[in-house]
Design a protein around this motif. Structure first.
Motif, PDB file in Angstrom:
ATOM      1  N   UNK A 176      13.982   0.876   2.273  1.00 40.07           N
ATOM      2  CA  UNK A 176      15.245  -0.038   1.224  1.00 40.07           C
ATOM      3  C   UNK A 176      14.663   0.807  -0.482  1.00 40.07           C
ATOM      4  N   UNK A 177      12.994   0.309  -0.690  1.00 43.66           N
ATOM      5  CA  UNK A 177      12.447   0.775  -1.835  1.00 43.66           C
ATOM      6  C   UNK A 177      12.942   2.608  -2.282  1.00 43.66           C
ATOM      7  N   UNK A 178      12.169   3.056  -1.226  1.00 41.35           N
ATOM      8  CA  UNK A 178      12.648   4.473  -1.390  1.00 41.35           C
ATOM      9  C   UNK A 178      13.486   4.739  -1.206  1.00 41.35           C
ATOM     10  N   UNK A 179      15.026   4.205  -0.978  1.00 40.67           N
ATOM     11  CA  UNK A 179      16.063   5.004  -0.587  1.00 40.67           C
ATOM     12  C   UNK A 179      16.913   4.799  -2.397  1.00 40.67           C
ATOM     13  N   UNK A 180      16.231   3.355  -2.695  1.00 41.69           N
ATOM     14  CA  UNK A 180      16.882   2.820  -4.245  1.00 41.69           C
ATOM     15  C   UNK A 180      16.715   4.240  -5.003  1.00 41.69           C
ATOM     16  N   UNK A 181      15.325   4.660  -4.982  1.00 38.83           N
ATOM     17  CA  UNK A 181      14.425   5.663  -6.062  1.00 38.83           C
ATOM     18  C   UNK A 181      15.467   6.906  -5.610  1.00 38.83           C
TER      19      UNK A 181
ATOM     20  N   UNK B 293      14.864   9.017  -3.128  1.00 40.38           N
ATOM     21  CA  UNK B 293      13.871   8.950  -1.838  1.00 40.38           C
ATOM     22  C   UNK B 293      14.346   9.352  -0.381  1.00 40.38           C
ATOM     23  N   UNK B 294      13.682  10.233   0.076  1.00 37.97           N
ATOM     24  CA  UNK B 294      13.857  10.486   1.405  1.00 37.97           C
ATOM     25  C   UNK B 294      12.883   9.389   1.683  1.00 37.97           C
ATOM     26  N   UNK B 295      12.910   8.783   3.498  1.00 38.83           N
ATOM     27  CA  UNK B 295      11.417   8.161   4.174  1.00 38.83           C
ATOM     28  C   UNK B 295      12.501   8.513   5.505  1.00 38.83           C
ATOM     29  N   UNK B 296      11.139   9.497   5.994  1.00 44.68           N
ATOM     30  CA  UNK B 296      11.092   9.719   7.993  1.00 44.68           C
ATOM     31  C   UNK B 296       9.977   8.811   8.267  1.00 44.68           C
ATOM     32  N   UNK B 297      10.841   8.511   9.322  1.00 44.38           N
ATOM     33  CA  UNK B 297      10.305   8.001  10.634  1.00 44.38           C
ATOM     34  C   UNK B 297       9.456   8.732  11.702  1.00 44.38           C
TER      35      UNK B 297
ATOM     36  N   UNK C  26       1.100  -1.316   0.443  1.00 43.02           N
ATOM     37  CA  UNK C  26      -0.106  -0.174  -0.185  1.00 43.02           C
ATOM     38  C   UNK C  26       1.020   0.853  -0.406  1.00 43.02           C
ATOM     39  N   UNK C  27       1.665   1.531   1.019  1.00 44.05           N
ATOM     40  CA  UNK C  27       2.404   2.094   1.138  1.00 44.05           C
ATOM     41  C   UNK C  27       3.311   2.439  -0.271  1.00 44.05           C
ATOM     42  N   UNK C  28       3.988   1.450  -0.377  1.00 44.57           N
ATOM     43  CA  UNK C  28       5.003   2.098  -1.863  1.00 44.57           C
ATOM     44  C   UNK C  28       3.414   1.921  -3.423  1.00 44.57           C
ATOM     45  N   UNK C  29       2.796   1.609  -3.620  1.00 45.31           N
ATOM     46  CA  UNK C  29       1.905   2.154  -4.356  1.00 45.31           C
ATOM     47  C   UNK C  29       1.450   3.103  -4.390  1.00 45.31           C
ATOM     48  N   UNK C  30       1.507   3.617  -3.456  1.00 42.08           N
ATOM     49  CA  UNK C  30       0.983   5.424  -3.327  1.00 42.08           C
ATOM     50  C   UNK C  30       1.958   6.562  -3.151  1.00 42.08           C
ATOM     51  N   UNK C  31       3.332   5.484  -3.175  1.00 41.59           N
ATOM     52  CA  UNK C  31       4.362   6.331  -3.517  1.00 41.59           C
ATOM     53  C   UNK C  31       5.089   6.610  -4.160  1.00 41.59           C
ATOM     54  N   UNK C  32       5.153   5.500  -5.648  1.00 39.34           N
ATOM     55  CA  UNK C  32       5.572   5.757  -6.518  1.00 39.34           C
ATOM     56  C   UNK C  32       6.162   7.067  -7.576  1.00 39.34           C
ATOM     57  N   UNK C  33       5.904   8.063  -7.364  1.00 39.23           N
ATOM     58  CA  UNK C  33       6.184   9.069  -7.872  1.00 39.23           C
ATOM     59  C   UNK C  33       6.016  10.205  -6.804  1.00 39.23           C
ATOM     60  N   UNK C  34       6.311   9.461  -5.916  1.00 36.38           N
ATOM     61  CA  UNK C  34       7.098  10.773  -4.464  1.00 36.38           C
ATOM     62  C   UNK C  34       8.500  10.271  -4.085  1.00 36.38           C
ATOM     63  N   UNK C  35       8.578  11.062  -3.950  1.00 32.90           N
ATOM     64  CA  UNK C  35      10.219  11.290  -3.589  1.00 32.90           C
ATOM     65  C   UNK C  35      10.283  11.161  -1.879  1.00 32.90           C
ATOM     66  N   UNK C  36       9.556  11.880  -1.325  1.00 33.43           N
ATOM     67  CA  UNK C  36       9.226  12.373   0.188  1.00 33.43           C
ATOM     68  C   UNK C  36       7.743  11.494   0.936  1.00 33.43           C
ATOM     69  N   UNK C  37       8.403  10.219   1.603  1.00 28.75           N
ATOM     70  CA  UNK C  37       7.900  10.136   2.428  1.00 28.75           C
ATOM     71  C   UNK C  37       7.305  10.483   4.205  1.00 28.75           C
TER      72      UNK C  37
END
Length: 151
Positions: A86-91, A93-97, A52-63
């Protein structure tokens, strides 16, 4: 789910798994996509969470993943978080928890992932961090470190 409004909300979508063990609110922001996670990320929900998270964030680099309302997270849930990271980083992008619940904070600290992932103690801090490009992988000094606080 606790709300922080800063005038940048463009839409809100709610999702839950078939057994209503996990709920995710998705908000498109001017600067990122915000996922508000509530419930349990475990062997029954981890795959659906990650997809769900990855399918809604494919075109967005910041999550930003707001984990304040996560009541339970097992090794499958941890694997899902690592998979998203890992997926966001490979794209590139940036992920913040943001606001990890005590159970999430504990599992991140015990595995040492708190030293590698960007973690923010508040939602406002996470939203500011995602924008300002603070990409160095250093834990926030505002988030307690289990290796220092172990009792």
């Amino acid at each position: 789910m606790d709300a922080v409004h800063d005038g940048n909300d463009t839409s809100l979508r709610l999702w839950h798994d078939s057994q209503d063990r996990l709920r995710i609110g998705v908000e498109n922001r001017d600067t990122c996509i915000l996922f508000r996670v509530e419930g349990e990320i475990d062997y029954l929900t981890a795959d659906a969470f990650r997809e769900h998270v990855l399918s809604h964030s494919e075109a967005v680099g910041r999550i930003v993943l707001d984990l304040q309302d996560v009541r339970f997270c097992d090794s499958s849930g941890l694997g899902a978080l690592v998979g998203v990271w890992k997926t966001v980083t490979a794209r590139q992008g940036r992920l913040v928890l943001s606001r990890p619940s005590p159970v999430c904070q504990r599992i991140l600290q015990r595995t040492g992932l708190d030293a590698h992932m960007l973690i923010s103690p508040t939602l406002r801090h996470a939203l500011a961090r995602i924008v300002d490009g603070q990409g160095g992988v250093r834990p926030s000094p505002l988030v307690p470190n289990a290796r220092q606080d172990a009792s």
